[in-house]
Each structure stands twice: as structure tokens, then as C-alpha cells.
Write a protein that holds these residues in place. Structure first.
Motif, short mmCIF file in Angstrom:
data_model
loop_
_atom_site.label_atom_id
_atom_site.label_comp_id
_atom_site.label_asym_id
_atom_site.label_seq_id
_atom_site.Cartn_x
_atom_site.Cartn_y
_atom_site.Cartn_z
N SER A 65 -1.76 -15.78 -8.00
CA SER A 65 -0.86 -16.49 -7.32
C SER A 65 -0.93 -16.58 -5.73
CB SER A 65 0.44 -16.33 -7.84
OG SER A 65 0.87 -14.92 -7.37
N GLY A 66 -0.71 -17.48 -5.28
CA GLY A 66 -1.00 -17.74 -3.85
C GLY A 66 -2.23 -17.84 -3.43
N ILE A 67 -2.49 -16.96 -2.20
CA ILE A 67 -3.82 -16.57 -1.77
C ILE A 67 -4.77 -15.77 -2.82
CG2 ILE A 67 -5.36 -15.70 0.14
CD1 ILE A 67 -2.97 -16.29 1.95
N ASP A 112 -2.17 -0.44 -15.47
CA ASP A 112 -1.38 -1.20 -16.47
C ASP A 112 0.08 -1.14 -15.83
OD1 ASP A 112 -3.43 -2.08 -17.94
OD2 ASP A 112 -3.02 -0.37 -19.37
N GLU A 113 0.31 -0.02 -15.29
CA GLU A 113 1.79 0.04 -14.90
C GLU A 113 1.90 -0.53 -13.36
OE1 GLU A 113 2.58 4.23 -14.51
OE2 GLU A 113 2.33 4.77 -16.75
N THR A 134 0.86 -10.97 -13.33
CA THR A 134 0.39 -12.02 -12.18
C THR A 134 -0.95 -11.60 -11.36
OG1 THR A 134 1.69 -10.51 -10.34
CG2 THR A 134 2.77 -12.32 -11.51
N PHE A 135 -1.67 -10.52 -12.16
CA PHE A 135 -2.80 -10.16 -11.47
C PHE A 135 -3.98 -10.27 -12.66
CE2 PHE A 135 0.45 -7.96 -9.03
CZ PHE A 135 -0.05 -8.31 -7.42
N ALA A 136 -5.13 -10.32 -12.21
CA ALA A 136 -6.13 -10.41 -13.42
C ALA A 136 -6.88 -8.99 -13.09
CB ALA A 136 -7.12 -11.37 -13.10
N LEU A 195 -2.90 -7.26 -2.39
CA LEU A 195 -2.91 -8.52 -2.76
C LEU A 195 -1.83 -9.43 -2.83
CD1 LEU A 195 -4.81 -6.90 -6.14
CD2 LEU A 195 -5.68 -8.33 -4.15
N GLU A 196 -0.54 -9.01 -2.76
CA GLU A 196 0.70 -9.72 -2.43
C GLU A 196 1.04 -10.29 -1.35
OE1 GLU A 196 3.55 -6.84 -3.71
OE2 GLU A 196 3.52 -7.78 -5.92
#
Length: 139
Positions: A43-45, A14-15, A20-22, A96-97
Motif C-alpha cells: 500500500s502507498g509507496i 510472519d509475526e 499489507t506486505f508481500a 516500508l510504512e
């Protein structure tokens, strides 16, 4: 004192991961002592990863690359376990980013290629592979 790894995993996730993430919490009927989440970028890829935590070890796996890494912590010091889990989550967040460098090379035996993810987070280098990993080590 027994450390509640499920609560720790949920707190750290959670922190580290915002809206922006599931994040999906996965419950294992086979291994109730093993706590797991799946995280996807929105978002994005679209990328996904799985993070698991038990009392003595934690790992992360990236299914689309078939790479992962594991950390072992046999102490009973909650703060140290939380630091290690946070490091692991930050590596996954960076991937992931869109960060990191993916190297592909031909397999020695058999067809196809094998991937390695090289990524640097908070001054530490990580190499995630299919059947091996290294890190964190200073950059």
C-alpha cells in the motif's frame, strides 16, 4: 543446541509483517546456511527490503537507497537472537510504512550522492548507510 535460523526467520517475519506486505522467501543454492526474505509494501509507496539471517549474523538491505545494517550475535541463546532479528524486522517495517528520514549528500570522490536512513523504532535510533551503519542505540 543448534538453532534453526530458517524457522526463526520465518516465524519472526510472519509475526512482524501482516497481509499489507508481500513476503518472498528466497532460497540460495550457493549459500544453503544463509536464509533470506524479501519484503515489499503493498500500500502507498511501493518499497522493498531484504532481510538475511545466518547463525552468527543478520542483516537488512534496502535496494532503492543502497543502505543497510548488520547485527552480530555469536551466542547460542535462541531468545537473544530472536530479539535481535525482531528489532531488525521492525526497522524494516517502519521504513516500508514510510517512517524515517532519508539524508542525501554528495560523495567526496566521484559523481552522485550517497544516502543515509535515520529511523527511530521502539526507543532506539538506527542509522543505515551504504558502507556503514550504527544502532540500535537508545533515543
Amino acid at each position: 543446541m543448534i538453532i534453526d535460523m530458517k524457522a526463526m526467520l520465518h516465524r519472526v517475519v510472519d509475526e512482524v509483517f501482516d497481509e499489507t506486505f508481500a513476503v518472498t522467501h528466497i532460497i540460495s543454492e550457493v549459500d544453503p546456511w544463509l536464509h533470506c526474505v524479501q519484503v515489499r509494501s503493498r500500500s502507498g509507496i511501493v518499497r522493498a527490503a531484504r532481510i538475511r539471517a545466518s547463525y552468527e549474523w543478520m542483516d537488512a538491505f534496502i535496494p532503492e537507497l543502497e543502505v543497510g545494517t548488520s547485527l552480530f550475535d555469536y551466542d547460542d541463546v535462541e531468545d537473544e537472537k530472536e530479539v535481535e532479528l525482531r528489532r531488525l524486522c521492525l526497522v524494516i517495517r517502519a521504513y516500508l510504512e514510510g517512517e524515517g528520514h532519508i539524508e542525501k549528500r554528495r560523495r567526496i570522490f566521484g559523481l552522485g550522492t550517497t544516502s543515509t536512513l535515520r529511523i527511530e523504532v521502539d526507543g532506539f535510533k538506527w542509522d543505515l548507510g551504504r558502507s556503514w551503519s550504527s544502532g540500535p542505540y537508545p533515543a
